[in-house]
Design a protein around this motif. Structure first.
Motif, short mmCIF file in Angstrom:
data_model
loop_
_atom_site.label_atom_id
_atom_site.label_comp_id
_atom_site.label_asym_id
_atom_site.label_seq_id
_atom_site.Cartn_x
_atom_site.Cartn_y
_atom_site.Cartn_z
N CYS A 224 0.84 -1.21 0.00
CA CYS A 224 0.00 0.00 0.00
C CYS A 224 0.87 1.26 0.00
O CYS A 224 0.59 2.22 -0.71
CB CYS A 224 -0.90 0.03 1.24
N ALA A 225 1.96 1.23 0.79
CA ALA A 225 2.83 2.41 0.87
C ALA A 225 3.51 2.66 -0.47
O ALA A 225 3.64 3.81 -0.90
CB ALA A 225 3.87 2.20 1.96
N LEU A 226 3.90 1.58 -1.14
CA LEU A 226 4.55 1.71 -2.45
C LEU A 226 3.57 2.30 -3.47
O LEU A 226 3.92 3.18 -4.26
CB LEU A 226 5.01 0.32 -2.90
N GLU A 227 2.36 1.83 -3.41
CA GLU A 227 1.32 2.31 -4.34
C GLU A 227 1.07 3.81 -4.11
O GLU A 227 1.05 4.60 -5.05
CB GLU A 227 0.04 1.52 -4.09
N ALA A 228 0.91 4.20 -2.82
CA ALA A 228 0.62 5.60 -2.51
C ALA A 228 1.78 6.49 -2.92
O ALA A 228 1.58 7.57 -3.49
CB ALA A 228 0.34 5.73 -1.01
N SER A 229 2.99 6.01 -2.67
CA SER A 229 4.16 6.82 -2.98
C SER A 229 4.29 7.04 -4.49
O SER A 229 4.59 8.14 -4.96
CB SER A 229 5.38 6.11 -2.42
N ALA A 230 4.05 5.98 -5.25
CA ALA A 230 4.19 6.07 -6.71
C ALA A 230 3.13 6.98 -7.32
O ALA A 230 3.32 7.55 -8.40
CB ALA A 230 4.10 4.67 -7.32
N LYS A 231 2.01 7.13 -6.64
CA LYS A 231 0.91 7.97 -7.18
C LYS A 231 1.20 9.46 -7.03
O LYS A 231 0.56 10.28 -7.67
CB LYS A 231 -0.38 7.64 -6.42
N GLN A 232 2.14 9.81 -6.13
CA GLN A 232 2.42 11.23 -5.92
C GLN A 232 2.99 11.86 -7.19
O GLN A 232 3.76 11.22 -7.90
CB GLN A 232 3.43 11.39 -4.78
N ASP A 233 2.64 13.12 -7.40
CA ASP A 233 3.20 13.81 -8.56
C ASP A 233 4.53 14.44 -8.13
O ASP A 233 4.63 15.64 -7.89
CB ASP A 233 2.19 14.90 -9.00
N ALA A 234 5.53 13.59 -8.00
CA ALA A 234 6.81 14.05 -7.43
C ALA A 234 7.76 14.50 -8.54
O ALA A 234 7.83 13.88 -9.59
CB ALA A 234 7.44 12.91 -6.65
N ALA A 235 8.43 15.63 -8.27
CA ALA A 235 9.56 16.01 -9.14
C ALA A 235 10.75 15.29 -8.52
O ALA A 235 11.28 15.71 -7.50
CB ALA A 235 9.77 17.51 -9.10
N SER A 236 11.17 14.17 -9.09
CA SER A 236 12.13 13.32 -8.38
C SER A 236 13.55 13.56 -8.88
O SER A 236 13.81 13.47 -10.09
CB SER A 236 11.73 11.85 -8.49
N PHE A 237 14.41 13.82 -7.92
CA PHE A 237 15.84 14.03 -8.20
C PHE A 237 16.65 12.99 -7.43
O PHE A 237 17.67 13.29 -6.86
CB PHE A 237 16.24 15.46 -7.81
N ASN B 70 14.33 7.18 -13.02
CA ASN B 70 13.46 8.29 -12.61
C ASN B 70 11.98 7.92 -12.68
O ASN B 70 11.19 8.49 -13.41
CB ASN B 70 13.77 9.52 -13.49
N ARG B 71 11.63 6.92 -11.87
CA ARG B 71 10.24 6.44 -11.76
C ARG B 71 9.68 6.03 -13.14
O ARG B 71 8.52 6.26 -13.47
CB ARG B 71 9.35 7.48 -11.11
N GLY B 72 10.55 5.51 -13.96
CA GLY B 72 10.12 4.97 -15.25
C GLY B 72 10.30 5.94 -16.41
O GLY B 72 10.25 5.53 -17.57
N VAL C 99 10.85 -2.24 -20.96
CA VAL C 99 9.46 -1.75 -20.83
C VAL C 99 8.55 -2.59 -21.72
O VAL C 99 7.43 -2.96 -21.34
CB VAL C 99 9.37 -0.25 -21.18
N GLN C 100 9.05 -2.88 -22.92
CA GLN C 100 8.23 -3.71 -23.83
C GLN C 100 7.94 -5.07 -23.21
O GLN C 100 6.87 -5.65 -23.39
CB GLN C 100 8.97 -3.91 -25.15
N LEU C 101 8.91 -5.55 -22.47
CA LEU C 101 8.76 -6.89 -21.88
C LEU C 101 7.86 -6.87 -20.65
O LEU C 101 6.95 -7.68 -20.51
CB LEU C 101 10.15 -7.41 -21.50
N ILE C 102 8.10 -5.94 -19.73
CA ILE C 102 7.39 -6.00 -18.44
C ILE C 102 6.53 -4.77 -18.16
O ILE C 102 5.89 -4.69 -17.12
CB ILE C 102 8.37 -6.22 -17.25
N GLY C 103 6.52 -3.82 -19.08
CA GLY C 103 5.70 -2.63 -18.88
C GLY C 103 6.40 -1.62 -17.97
O GLY C 103 7.50 -1.86 -17.46
N LEU C 104 5.72 -0.48 -17.76
CA LEU C 104 6.31 0.61 -16.98
C LEU C 104 6.12 0.45 -15.48
O LEU C 104 6.87 0.99 -14.68
CB LEU C 104 5.64 1.93 -17.39
N HIS D 86 7.17 1.69 -9.61
CA HIS D 86 7.17 1.27 -8.20
C HIS D 86 8.56 0.89 -7.69
O HIS D 86 8.69 0.46 -6.55
CB HIS D 86 6.18 0.10 -8.01
N ASP D 87 9.56 1.04 -8.52
CA ASP D 87 10.92 0.71 -8.09
C ASP D 87 11.50 1.95 -7.41
O ASP D 87 12.25 2.73 -7.99
CB ASP D 87 11.75 0.32 -9.32
#
Ligand SMILES: Cc1ncc(COP(=O)(O)O)c(C=O)c1O
Length: 507
Positions: free
Chosen positions: A30-43, A49-51, A59-64, A69-70
């Motif tokens: 749940c925490a991973l899901e919530a974190s990935a949903k944020q509109d973060a400017a990630s540095f 960089n979140r995909g 990406v073609q093989l396993i998607g984004l 979520h990494d």
């Protein structure tokens, strides 16, 4: 079934911030899901960089989604080495389900958990009692810790070329011998179940160890599912082990490389385990691996009573069908009268009566039916039945085995049916140097012919199963060299995989 430790209600645990977390929730997922949903400017790392910069071929093989979520140790996700928040909650939930007082999530597989367990119990020069057919991680743990091995030689069935577990009397004898010599025994290490599913009597072994004040560590890499069905053997913790390391990724459903280390009781120093794990694991653990452990625990706890029903039924059905195929034998507990318990989800079939090796049968099954086995040996193949096993695949396996039987029962093959039991590889172990001394000793390479009688300087280990035929520091024997001829080509990590030469200690 595993007895649930007392908690606020039967299906909930209390976390430090007083929130009640139902065990059907996966806090880390749940925490991973919530974190990935944020509109973060990630540095921050990782550099994809979140995909946004994920390599297109993958990406073609396993998607984004895996990339999105990494995520790294963001404040809302917590830190594996000083767990709080979702990691702490997820580990507590796992401890609850597996009946542990503490559970650590591992991203370096059971390998790293075994190394940590041995380092946390054995200091340099202290003795570790262990079976000679232990996994290579126990050997590297002795290099790391400086522990000295006192090996128990497992019972060996040469017709099957399979080693069993260890008996309580072997453990008792080893403890008594060391005590008589005035040596300190710091831990007993047992593998149960083995790769072939053979279980040792851990209740009796733990009783013995505790009588002498010695902690029992169990390599339960192949047994994370044990105790979750009325017809399954009990788990190591249920039988009194102090530490149990489980490859959640083997029979349960987390991602490869993710495992758990469970502790029970207070013989082992909890803080020392934490320090060892921090020493051994990456400072950048994958949150996808950690979340997969959390998800696997939820999958199990949602349905503890019945989750393995189908797999257990399929395993019984498979065994019964295979027993009717001429020339193929099924490994049963009767092969090892001292070890009456075999994991019902681990199936081993032998082809000796057909004059076939396990390698040949495996190749035929693969080519004929695209059946892929878990483990292949000189005499047998071993299959893992799990939550994803379906009847369609069982029927394919059975039909493949029927084909193996029919084609091999030709006159030519029957004539070839010489009794070629293998030699027991561990019968005459002679130690020249302990594993740590051998690891750091000066080495040189010699031809295999020249190596006889010398101290081996490298690990010679067929993989799988990852059980060394020669351990660094052991004197190279004719028996070991003969056995290696049989498994040649399947050796991983040796300086010369074809074994025309070998590294020895130059002392
Ligand atoms: C008996 C045994 N112990 C430990 C391990 C190591 O487990 P992992 O692959 O999770 O590091 C294995 C791996 O196959 C194993 O067979």
């Amino acid at each position: 079934m595993i007895e649930m430790p007392k908690s606020s209600t039967e299906n909930e645990i209390l976390v430090p911030n007083s929130q009640i977390v139902p065990d059907s929730l996966a806090p880390l997922v749940c925490a991973l899901e919530a974190s990935a949903k944020q509109d973060a400017a990630s540095f921050h790392f990782p550099g994809h960089n979140r995909g946004r910069a994920a390599p297109s071929s993958l990406v073609q093989l396993i998607g984004l989604r895996p990339f999105i979520h990494d995520l790294p140790e963001l404040p809302e996700l917590g830190n594996l080495f000083s767990p709080e928040g979702p990691i702490l909650e997820a580990q507590k939930q796992a401890a609850n389900v597996f009946g542990a007082s503490d559970t650590w999530f591992l991203v370096g597989g059971t390998t790293c958990g075994i190394q940590a367990a041995i380092m946390a119990t054995c200091s340099p020069g202290e003795y570790l009692i262990l079976p000679r057919n232990s996994h290579i991680s126990a050997i590297s743990a002795m290099v790391l810790s400086g522990a000295i091995p006192k090996y128990m030689i497992p019972e060996y069935d040469c017709d099957w070329d399979i080693a069993a577990g260890v008996t309580p009397s072997q453990v008792e004898k080893a403890i008594e011998e060391l005590k008589k010599d005035g040596q300190k025994v710091s831990a007993v290490f047992v593998t149960s179940p083995t790769y072939h599913g053979i279980c040792s009597n851990l209740s009796e072994i733990s009783r013995l160890c505790h009588h002498h004040g010695i902690p029992l560590i169990v390599d339960e890499a192949h047994g994370a599912h044990l105790g979750f069905h009325p017809h399954m053997p009990s788990s190591a913790l249920q039988q009194g082990a102090d530490l149990a390391v489980q490859s959640t990724h083997k029979v349960l459903c987390s991602l490869t490389q993710s495992s758990m280390l469970h502790m029970s009781g207070d013989i082992v120093d909890r803080e020392r385990i934490c320090r060892c794990l921090q020493t051994l694991q990456s400072t950048s653990p994958s949150y996808l691996l950690l979340a997969s452990l959390d998800a696997a625990r939820v999958q199990l706890s949602e349905n503890q009573e019945t989750i393995f029903n189908k797999a257990m039924d399929l395993a019984v059905e498979t065994k019964n069908l295979v027993k009717c195929i001429p020339g193929i034998s099924v490994l049963e507990s009767s092969s090892f009268p001292n070890f009456p318990v075999i994991d019902p989800l681990r199936l081993t079939f032998g082809f000796r009566q057909l004059g076939l090796s396990g390698y040949e049968a495996d190749e035929m099954l693969y080519e004929d039916q695209m059946v892929v086995c878990e483990l292949v040996g000189t005499q047998s193949i071993t299959l893992a039945i799990n939550l994803g096993t379906c009847r369609k695949h069982i029927l394919r396996l059975v039909s493949g085995l029927q084909h193996v039987s029919e084609t091999s029962l030709s006159v030519e093959k029957v004539e070839k049916r010489v009794e070629h039991s293998v030699l027991e590889p561990f019968a005459d172990i002679n130690i020249g140097l302990n594993p740590r001394e051998a690891f750091f000793a000066r080495k040189r390479k010699v031809s295999i012919g020249e190596s006889l009688g010398k101290i081996c300087g490298e690990l010679i280990c067929p993989y799988p199963p990852g059980i060394p035929v020669i351990i660094p520091g052991e004197i190279i024997t004719e028996r070991a060299l003969d056995y290696l001829q049989l498994v040649k080509g399947n050796i991983s990590g040796a300086s010369d995989p074809l074994l025309s030469s070998i590294i020895i200690c130059d002392n």
